[in-house]
Design a protein around this motif. Structure first.
Motif, PDB file in Angstrom:
ATOM      1  N   ALA A 183       0.842  -1.196   0.000  1.00 57.79           N
ATOM      2  CA  ALA A 183       0.000   0.000   0.000  1.00 57.79           C
ATOM      3  C   ALA A 183       0.877   1.247   0.000  1.00 57.79           C
ATOM      4  O   ALA A 183       1.768   1.376   0.845  1.00 57.79           O
ATOM      5  CB  ALA A 183      -0.934   0.016   1.212  1.00 57.79           C
ATOM      6  N   PHE A 184       0.645   2.128  -0.953  1.00 62.35           N
ATOM      7  CA  PHE A 184       1.360   3.398  -1.053  1.00 62.35           C
ATOM      8  C   PHE A 184       2.869   3.218  -1.192  1.00 62.35           C
ATOM      9  O   PHE A 184       3.645   4.090  -0.828  1.00 62.35           O
ATOM     10  CB  PHE A 184       1.056   4.282   0.165  1.00 62.35           C
ATOM     11  N   GLY A 185       3.300   2.081  -1.730  1.00 60.18           N
ATOM     12  CA  GLY A 185       4.721   1.812  -1.902  1.00 60.18           C
ATOM     13  C   GLY A 185       5.377   1.141  -0.718  1.00 60.18           C
ATOM     14  O   GLY A 185       6.549   0.775  -0.784  1.00 60.18           O
ATOM     15  N   TRP A 186       4.640   0.982   0.381  1.00 61.57           N
ATOM     16  CA  TRP A 186       5.137   0.271   1.553  1.00 61.57           C
ATOM     17  C   TRP A 186       4.350  -1.020   1.747  1.00 61.57           C
ATOM     18  O   TRP A 186       3.365  -1.276   1.064  1.00 61.57           O
ATOM     19  CB  TRP A 186       4.994   1.145   2.804  1.00 61.57           C
ATOM     20  N   LYS A 187       4.791  -1.802   2.713  1.00 62.59           N
ATOM     21  CA  LYS A 187       4.054  -3.018   3.027  1.00 62.59           C
ATOM     22  C   LYS A 187       2.700  -2.661   3.633  1.00 62.59           C
ATOM     23  O   LYS A 187       2.624  -1.928   4.606  1.00 62.59           O
ATOM     24  CB  LYS A 187       4.876  -3.879   4.013  1.00 62.59           C
ATOM     25  N   GLY A 188       1.647  -3.164   3.022  1.00 61.28           N
ATOM     26  CA  GLY A 188       0.301  -2.982   3.548  1.00 61.28           C
ATOM     27  C   GLY A 188      -0.142  -4.226   4.289  1.00 61.28           C
ATOM     28  O   GLY A 188       0.672  -4.984   4.800  1.00 61.28           O
ATOM     29  N   GLY A 189      -1.459  -4.455   4.326  1.00 60.74           N
ATOM     30  CA  GLY A 189      -1.934  -5.661   4.988  1.00 60.74           C
ATOM     31  C   GLY A 189      -3.310  -5.495   5.587  1.00 60.74           C
ATOM     32  O   GLY A 189      -4.146  -4.732   5.098  1.00 60.74           O
ATOM     33  N   ILE A 190      -3.534  -6.210   6.676  1.00 61.77           N
ATOM     34  CA  ILE A 190      -4.804  -6.166   7.393  1.00 61.77           C
ATOM     35  C   ILE A 190      -4.743  -5.059   8.449  1.00 61.77           C
ATOM     36  O   ILE A 190      -3.758  -4.933   9.176  1.00 61.77           O
ATOM     37  CB  ILE A 190      -5.101  -7.516   8.067  1.00 61.77           C
ATOM     38  N   LEU A 328      -4.410   3.062   8.326  1.00 61.39           N
ATOM     39  CA  LEU A 328      -3.167   3.472   8.987  1.00 61.39           C
ATOM     40  C   LEU A 328      -2.590   2.328   9.811  1.00 61.39           C
ATOM     41  O   LEU A 328      -1.372   2.087   9.797  1.00 61.39           O
ATOM     42  CB  LEU A 328      -3.415   4.697   9.873  1.00 61.39           C
ATOM     43  N   ASN A 329      -3.460   1.599  10.510  1.00 58.78           N
ATOM     44  CA  ASN A 329      -2.977   0.460  11.293  1.00 58.78           C
ATOM     45  C   ASN A 329      -2.399  -0.637  10.408  1.00 58.78           C
ATOM     46  O   ASN A 329      -1.434  -1.320  10.791  1.00 58.78           O
ATOM     47  CB  ASN A 329      -4.115  -0.111  12.139  1.00 58.78           C
ATOM     48  N   SER A 330      -2.983  -0.827   9.226  1.00 56.44           N
ATOM     49  CA  SER A 330      -2.452  -1.850   8.321  1.00 56.44           C
ATOM     50  C   SER A 330      -1.025  -1.532   7.908  1.00 56.44           C
ATOM     51  O   SER A 330      -0.219  -2.448   7.672  1.00 56.44           O
ATOM     52  CB  SER A 330      -3.347  -1.992   7.086  1.00 56.44           C
ATOM     53  N   LEU A 331      -0.690  -0.263   7.839  1.00 58.07           N
ATOM     54  CA  LEU A 331       0.658   0.163   7.457  1.00 58.07           C
ATOM     55  C   LEU A 331       1.620   0.149   8.634  1.00 58.07           C
ATOM     56  O   LEU A 331       2.748  -0.352   8.527  1.00 58.07           O
ATOM     57  CB  LEU A 331       0.601   1.561   6.846  1.00 58.07           C
ATOM     58  N   THR A 332       1.197   0.712   9.760  1.00 60.55           N
ATOM     59  CA  THR A 332       2.131   0.815  10.893  1.00 60.55           C
ATOM     60  C   THR A 332       2.378  -0.531  11.566  1.00 60.55           C
ATOM     61  O   THR A 332       3.412  -0.718  12.204  1.00 60.55           O
ATOM     62  CB  THR A 332       1.628   1.829  11.932  1.00 60.55           C
ATOM     63  N   MET A 333       1.446  -1.464  11.429  1.00 57.60           N
ATOM     64  CA  MET A 333       1.636  -2.791  12.016  1.00 57.60           C
ATOM     65  C   MET A 333       2.299  -3.776  11.066  1.00 57.60           C
ATOM     66  O   MET A 333       2.733  -4.853  11.478  1.00 57.60           O
ATOM     67  CB  MET A 333       0.287  -3.353  12.464  1.00 57.60           C
ATOM     68  N   ALA A 334       2.380  -3.432   9.784  1.00 54.91           N
ATOM     69  CA  ALA A 334       2.968  -4.348   8.803  1.00 54.91           C
ATOM     70  C   ALA A 334       4.467  -4.505   9.036  1.00 54.91           C
ATOM     71  O   ALA A 334       5.157  -3.557   9.418  1.00 54.91           O
ATOM     72  CB  ALA A 334       2.708  -3.836   7.397  1.00 54.91           C
ATOM     73  N   THR A 335       4.955  -5.685   8.798  1.00 61.04           N
ATOM     74  CA  THR A 335       6.385  -5.977   8.868  1.00 61.04           C
ATOM     75  C   THR A 335       6.920  -6.199   7.459  1.00 61.04           C
ATOM     76  O   THR A 335       6.184  -6.573   6.546  1.00 61.04           O
ATOM     77  CB  THR A 335       6.656  -7.223   9.705  1.00 61.04           C
ATOM     78  N   THR A 336       8.198  -5.952   7.279  1.00 61.13           N
ATOM     79  CA  THR A 336       8.835  -6.155   5.982  1.00 61.13           C
ATOM     80  C   THR A 336       8.752  -7.622   5.573  1.00 61.13           C
ATOM     81  O   THR A 336       9.015  -8.518   6.383  1.00 61.13           O
ATOM     82  CB  THR A 336      10.292  -5.699   6.029  1.00 61.13           C
ATOM     83  N   ILE A 337       8.366  -7.851   4.324  1.00 61.95           N
ATOM     84  CA  ILE A 337       8.241  -9.203   3.794  1.00 61.95           C
ATOM     85  C   ILE A 337       9.183  -9.353   2.604  1.00 61.95           C
ATOM     86  O   ILE A 337       9.208  -8.501   1.708  1.00 61.95           O
ATOM     87  CB  ILE A 337       6.789  -9.499   3.349  1.00 61.95           C
ATOM     88  N   GLU A 338       9.942 -10.454   2.579  1.00 57.78           N
ATOM     89  CA  GLU A 338      10.835 -10.740   1.460  1.00 57.78           C
ATOM     90  C   GLU A 338      10.446 -12.054   0.800  1.00 57.78           C
ATOM     91  O   GLU A 338       9.915 -12.955   1.450  1.00 57.78           O
ATOM     92  CB  GLU A 338      12.291 -10.810   1.937  1.00 57.78           C
ATOM     93  N   SER A 339      10.677 -12.123  -0.492  1.00 61.36           N
ATOM     94  CA  SER A 339      10.405 -13.347  -1.246  1.00 61.36           C
ATOM     95  C   SER A 339      11.279 -13.322  -2.489  1.00 61.36           C
ATOM     96  O   SER A 339      12.134 -12.442  -2.633  1.00 61.36           O
ATOM     97  CB  SER A 339       8.919 -13.428  -1.622  1.00 61.36           C
ATOM     98  N   ARG A 340      11.047 -14.276  -3.389  1.00 56.59           N
ATOM     99  CA  ARG A 340      11.750 -14.295  -4.664  1.00 56.59           C
ATOM    100  C   ARG A 340      10.750 -14.313  -5.807  1.00 56.59           C
ATOM    101  O   ARG A 340       9.687 -14.921  -5.698  1.00 56.59           O
ATOM    102  CB  ARG A 340      12.679 -15.508  -4.790  1.00 56.59           C
ATOM    103  N   ARG A 348      12.697 -10.117  -3.780  1.00 53.63           N
ATOM    104  CA  ARG A 348      11.688  -9.063  -3.744  1.00 53.63           C
ATOM    105  C   ARG A 348      11.471  -8.670  -2.292  1.00 53.63           C
ATOM    106  O   ARG A 348      11.538  -9.502  -1.392  1.00 53.63           O
ATOM    107  CB  ARG A 348      10.371  -9.543  -4.368  1.00 53.63           C
ATOM    108  N   LYS A 349      11.198  -7.396  -2.089  1.00 53.67           N
ATOM    109  CA  LYS A 349      10.985  -6.922  -0.719  1.00 53.67           C
ATOM    110  C   LYS A 349       9.814  -5.953  -0.667  1.00 53.67           C
ATOM    111  O   LYS A 349       9.740  -5.017  -1.451  1.00 53.67           O
ATOM    112  CB  LYS A 349      12.239  -6.229  -0.180  1.00 53.67           C
ATOM    113  N   GLY A 350       8.923  -6.211   0.272  1.00 52.62           N
ATOM    114  CA  GLY A 350       7.888  -5.253   0.617  1.00 52.62           C
ATOM    115  C   GLY A 350       8.302  -4.606   1.926  1.00 52.62           C
ATOM    116  O   GLY A 350       8.200  -5.216   2.992  1.00 52.62           O
ATOM    117  N   GLU A 351       8.800  -3.401   1.843  1.00 55.26           N
ATOM    118  CA  GLU A 351       9.417  -2.746   3.003  1.00 55.26           C
ATOM    119  C   GLU A 351       8.366  -2.058   3.869  1.00 55.26           C
ATOM    120  O   GLU A 351       7.567  -1.255   3.391  1.00 55.26           O
ATOM    121  CB  GLU A 351      10.442  -1.729   2.518  1.00 55.26           C
TER     122      GLU A 351
END
Length: 370
Positions: A183-190, A328-340, A348-351
């Motif tokens: 989301a918005f170039g950063w890691k999003g989520g729930i 906002l919580n989906s962004l601030t609580m998200a952790t960086t995710i890496e994959s290939r 690949r990285k979702g920072e």
């Protein structure tokens, strides 16, 4: 939940938006500041992080713990941009009710999730003669971090999310159907949030849950965070940027609303998304489902109470505020995710958004301390 896993940027613990001093709107949140503040609502999640490629999951929302097919709840739907695959949408619009839980997955897992929701519903005691089920399954595309073509979601994962759904705190960030989203170039989520109306306005509770996977120029409680931190749609006017994607919003309330007023309520979710800087781009699917848990409006029924139109405005405001904070919580609580990448095998990285940089920015712009 006020804490979370480690933040790969700076090693700081993740936190919810309120811990950073972000408090959108005027109404207070419920005790959990979650969709489960609406009594009876249950949420279950399954997170799939397997090997180097699979980063996906399931999020299930049950309006109540009974037989939903026999005790249906009124519901409404709003669509801002229809680039998506929301299964069950037409019957929901036509009849104005939910007869199955709402399940969120990734785009290519909608079919398998539908099968699982049908299986789960048919297996409920009292449904032995049921011949039709309107399974409601929403999605966003997590293919930027997840090998979506593998369709890592199995029917057993959906059943586990449904059976494991509980009241209480809801895990946020890189979990469930938000495991691989951006989301918005950063890691999003729930993300989730809630609002309580004062007794003079009905005393109702409204909760929101989002699966954030969209873009634009991020605003956080009015602060132009995306521009300040250098990530926003059309930044160079030639780059498509981080606008495409989708978002699913689920709203729950204990107010006695008809499907007509629930559709009006769902539409206000789009105002909440707009407050976060959403671009609502051509390639984005922007959907909101709203339902009421009030016992007096469950189906079947001959008649039911309906909160009057002229008293809907406070609920509209509550929906806007709760959706904004859930994102906002989906962004601030998200952790960086890496994959290939499954084709190039490149990393690949979702920072996750840098909370240290965010705190410094907010402090410099007069946001209150958390």
């Amino acid at each position: 939940m006020s804490g979370g896993g480690p933040d790969a940027v700076g090693g700081a613990a993740r936190c919810r938006a309120r811990a950073l001093g972000l408090r959108p709107g005027i109404f207070p949140p419920g005790a959990l500041n979650a969709i489960t503040d609406v009594a009876g609502v249950l949420v279950g999640q399954v997170t799939k992080r397997e090997g180097e490629f699979t980063r996906t999951g399931v999020t299930a929302i049950r309006p109540h713990g009974g037989n939903l097919f026999r005790e249906r709840v009124p519901a409404g739907l709003a669509v801002m941009n229809g680039f998506g695959k929301l299964a069950g949408a037409t019957q929901l619009q036509e009849l104005g009710e939910l007869e199955s839980p709402i399940v969120l997955v990734n785009t290519l897992s909608v079919g398998r999730a539908m099968e699982a929701v049908v299986d789960w519903t048919l297996a409920q005691p009292g449904n032995e003669a049921v011949l039709s089920v309107n399974a409601v399954v929403g999605e966003t595309n997590d293919g930027r971090l997840n090998d979506i073509r593998r369709r890592g979601i199995e029917g057993a994962d959906v059943l586990a999310a449904l059976e494991g759904a509980t009241a209480g705190p809801v895990a946020e960030g890189s979990v469930g159907a938000g495991t691989g989203t951006m989301a918005f170039g950063w890691k999003g989520g729930i993300g989730t949030s809630s609002r309580r109306l004062p007794e003079a306005l009905g005393g109702f509770t409204l909760g929101a849950l989002v699966q954030s996977n969209y873009g634009g120029a991020l605003l956080m409680d009015g602060h132009r965070v995306g521009e300040a931190l250098g990530r926003f749609h059309l930044r160079e006017h030639a780059d498509k940027g981080d606008a495409d994607g989708s978002v699913m919003v689920v709203l729950a309330t204990d107010a006695p609303l008809s499907d007509r007023n629930l559709s009006r309520l769902a539409l206000r979710a789009m105002a909440g998304l707009a407050r976060t800087g959403a671009a609502f781009s051509d390639g984005s699917g922007d959907y909101a489902i709203a339902f009421s848990t009030h016992p007096g409006v469950r189906c079947p029924r001959d008649s039911y109470p309906d909160w009057p139109n002229e008293r809907m405005s406070p609920l509209f405001v509550a929906a806007i505020e709760a959706v904004e904070e859930a994102v906002l919580n989906s962004l601030t609580m998200a952790t960086t995710i890496e994959s290939r990448d499954p084709l190039t095998r490149r990393k690949r990285k979702g920072e996750a958004i840098d909370l240290g940089a965010l705190r410094a920015l907010l402090a410099g712009r007069g946001a209150p301390a958390g």
